[in-house]
Design a protein around this motif. Structure first.
Motif, short mmCIF file in Angstrom:
data_model
loop_
_atom_site.label_atom_id
_atom_site.label_comp_id
_atom_site.label_asym_id
_atom_site.label_seq_id
_atom_site.Cartn_x
_atom_site.Cartn_y
_atom_site.Cartn_z
N ALA A 472 0.83 -1.21 0.00
CA ALA A 472 0.00 0.00 0.00
C ALA A 472 0.87 1.26 0.00
O ALA A 472 0.62 2.22 -0.74
N ASP A 473 1.95 1.23 0.82
CA ASP A 473 2.86 2.38 0.89
C ASP A 473 3.58 2.60 -0.45
O ASP A 473 3.70 3.73 -0.93
N LEU A 474 4.05 1.49 -1.05
CA LEU A 474 4.78 1.59 -2.32
C LEU A 474 3.86 2.09 -3.44
O LEU A 474 4.27 2.89 -4.29
N THR A 475 2.61 1.62 -3.43
CA THR A 475 1.65 2.05 -4.46
C THR A 475 1.36 3.55 -4.33
O THR A 475 1.30 4.28 -5.33
N TYR A 476 1.22 4.01 -3.10
CA TYR A 476 0.96 5.43 -2.85
C TYR A 476 2.13 6.29 -3.35
O TYR A 476 1.94 7.31 -4.03
N VAL A 477 3.38 5.85 -3.02
CA VAL A 477 4.57 6.58 -3.45
C VAL A 477 4.67 6.61 -4.97
O VAL A 477 4.97 7.63 -5.60
N LEU A 478 4.36 5.46 -5.60
CA LEU A 478 4.43 5.38 -7.06
C LEU A 478 3.43 6.32 -7.72
O LEU A 478 3.75 7.02 -8.70
N LYS A 479 2.18 6.38 -7.17
CA LYS A 479 1.16 7.29 -7.72
C LYS A 479 1.62 8.74 -7.62
O LYS A 479 1.45 9.53 -8.55
N LYS A 480 2.22 9.11 -6.50
CA LYS A 480 2.70 10.48 -6.32
C LYS A 480 3.79 10.81 -7.34
O LYS A 480 3.83 11.90 -7.92
N GLN A 481 4.70 9.85 -7.55
CA GLN A 481 5.79 10.07 -8.50
C GLN A 481 5.27 10.20 -9.93
O GLN A 481 5.76 11.02 -10.72
N MET A 482 4.25 9.41 -10.27
CA MET A 482 3.68 9.47 -11.62
C MET A 482 2.95 10.80 -11.84
O MET A 482 3.03 11.40 -12.92
N ALA A 483 2.26 11.27 -10.79
CA ALA A 483 1.58 12.56 -10.88
C ALA A 483 2.60 13.69 -11.06
O ALA A 483 2.39 14.62 -11.85
N LYS A 484 3.69 13.60 -10.34
CA LYS A 484 4.75 14.60 -10.44
C LYS A 484 5.35 14.59 -11.84
O LYS A 484 5.67 15.65 -12.42
#
Length: 503
Positions: A472-484
């Motif tokens: 869950a933590d890794l997915t959240y970080v990945l989504k933030k990076q993709m949005a950035k």
């Protein structure tokens, strides 16, 4: 400890200053200039110490050569004493003065005959720089640093050897084995008492470390006798000076151009301890002449690689209760080329292999080839039909951009693991680091001795966080990076559009 300035040791300061004076001379040539001066300064120091004692004794003559012989101190004639050299340091004839000093020392001390460098009168050696180098080595810190000048000069000499090996790169490694590897081998086999042999002795580092081991463990240095052989004459000269600085008797450290295979200088020697770092994967080493040699008891080594030739040469010279340690290329652990696999099979099945240590890469100055240490012992009563594998390939630290070194705690851990295993006390297998394997297991692996095959991969430490939470933590970080990433892409498009570039 050496005095330090902002984390820089005394030896480092001295080497840096000496190297500045090198100018256009290659490190290979310059090392003899510097080490020769360090040597002559050392023997003058030890001579002066005894000279002053004899002066105070009304029944002694400080100029009597026999007085020095009796105390195992080199006799230094007046024209070779450091005070004479220092007084002439600024004269244009200083090179000739030093060469004559070297000749005079050799003529008074038979053990140094044809050993000392006589290169100071050469035209390419700037005499002003030579005078500055003499001033540098004359620095009173050398005396003030440590009352035992032998220890200090030994440290300086040893440090300079390593730095010159580093400066020379591939060529330099032929005469120098990194200190950490030598110390590891010596600490593991513990040469307290008996005959110590190195058939490819280079500059004598194995003997120096053996002497250190004995003195640090309150032993008697007279209880060990060193035997060595070297085929490179200039390297042999370095070893003779290196041992002389330590007051180690080098009577049985010999040189001949043929080398240990073609002209064994100690044919009848049975050594209690053998330590060596022979040339890796040596080609054209003389097997054509030595086909039926008595040393090839476990098989004939191939013509294109001397690894097993060196190993069997050492086994031939090993006493019944002796132990040997030799550094070899990792290929020796698994190669089946030209009968090497059969030789390894014989060594394993005749229970001669005691321990294998896989070393980290980038430890050596002269090669990037991964290496290992083989420990062989004829008498294995404690661990018959058993081999200890230690994988130290990930140990150590980068001491500079290209060289790795083993830390003291790394050496201590490997050594302690080996000794605990030998004593059958406090030893246990550690996944990814060490494993005590039965010969039957090694046979199942076709006699391959690569430690990684036996010790396995270390388990990852459990941090206690459930897998679902981590995902869950890794997915959240990945989504933030993709949005950035999208945000940055849009910003780039806008800026490019302003200057007329359309994507």
């Amino acid at each position: 400890m050496a005095k330090q300035t902002k984390g820089v040791t005394f030896e480092q300061q001295l080497f840096k200053a000496a190297d500045k004076l090198r100018k256009n001379i290659d490190a290979a040539e310059y090392k003899y200039v510097v080490l020769g001066l360090v040597f002559i300064k050392y023997i003058s120091e030890t001579f002066n110490e005894l000279y002053h004692k004899l002066e105070e004794d009304e029944y002694s003559d400080p100029e009597d050569r026999d007085e020095y012989l009796a105390e195992n101190v080199f006799f230094v004639p007046q024209t070779a004493r450091w005070s004479h050299i220092h007084n002439n340091a600024k004269l244009p004839t200083i090179g000739q003065t030093i060469d004559e000093a070297m000749e005079a020392i050799e003529s008074e001390n038979k053990s140094l005959k044809n050993v000392l460098p006589k290169v100071y009168g050469k035209a390419n050696l700037d005499k002003a720089s030579l005078g500055q180098l003499i001033d540098l080595i004359s620095n009173t810190e050398l005396q003030a640093e440590n009352e035992k000048s032998k220890d200090l000069f030994g440290r300086v000499y040893e440090y300079f050897l390593g730095e010159f090996a580093n400066a020379e790169g591939k060529k330099g490694g032929q005469f120098y084995t990194p200190k950490a590897i030598v110390r590891l081998m010596v600490e593991m086999i513990e040469p307290y008492k008996g005959r110590v042999y190195d058939p490819a002795c280079g500059s004598g580092g194995m003997f120096v470390m053996s002497e250190k081991f004995v003195t640090e463990h309150q032993g008697n240095i007279n209880d060990i006798t060193v035997y060595g052989q070297e085929s490179n004459q200039t390297t042999w000269k370095l070893s003779k000076m290196n041992l002389a600085i330590r007051n180690i008797n080098s009577q049985f450290v010999t040189w001949n151009t043929e080398g240990s295979f073609l002209k064994d200088a100690h044919p009848d020697l049975k050594a209690d301890y053998i330590l060596a770092n022979p040339p890796f994967n040596q080609k054209d080493w003389g097997i054509d002449i030595l086909q039926d040699d008595a040393r090839w008891k476990y098989g004939t080594p191939p013509s294109g690689n001397a690894n097993y030739g060196w190993m069997m040469h050492m086994l031939y010279h090993l006493a019944p209760t002796g132990v040997m340690a030799t550094v070899l290329a990792n290929g020796s652990l698994s190669s089946n080329t030209s009968g090497e696999g059969d030789i390894r099979k014989n060594l394993v099945e005749q229970d001669l292999v005691e321990c294998i240590v896989a070393l980290p890469k980038q430890l050596f100055y002269n090669t990037g080839i991964p290496a290992c240490i083989w420990f062989l012992r004829r008498e294995k009563s404690n661990h018959s039909k058993e081999i200890l594998f230690i994988d130290a390939s990930e140990m150590g630290y980068m001491k500079d951009r290209v060289h790795r070194d083993l830390a003291d705690e790394d050496i201590d851990l490997i050594t302690e693991t080996y000794h605990n295993w030998r004593k059958s006390e406090n030893y246990h297998d550690i996944k990814g680091f060490c494993k005590s394997a039965k010969t039957d297991e090694v046979i199942k692996h076709n006699h391959v001795l690569t430690p990684g095959r036996y010790v396995g991969i270390p388990d990852e430490e459990d941090d206690g966080i459930p897998f679902e939470d981590k995902m869950a933590d890794l997915t959240y970080v990945l989504k933030k990076q993709m949005a950035k990433e999208e945000e940055l892409n849009e910003e780039i498009k806008q800026k490019l559009a302003k200057i007329g570039i359309d994507l």
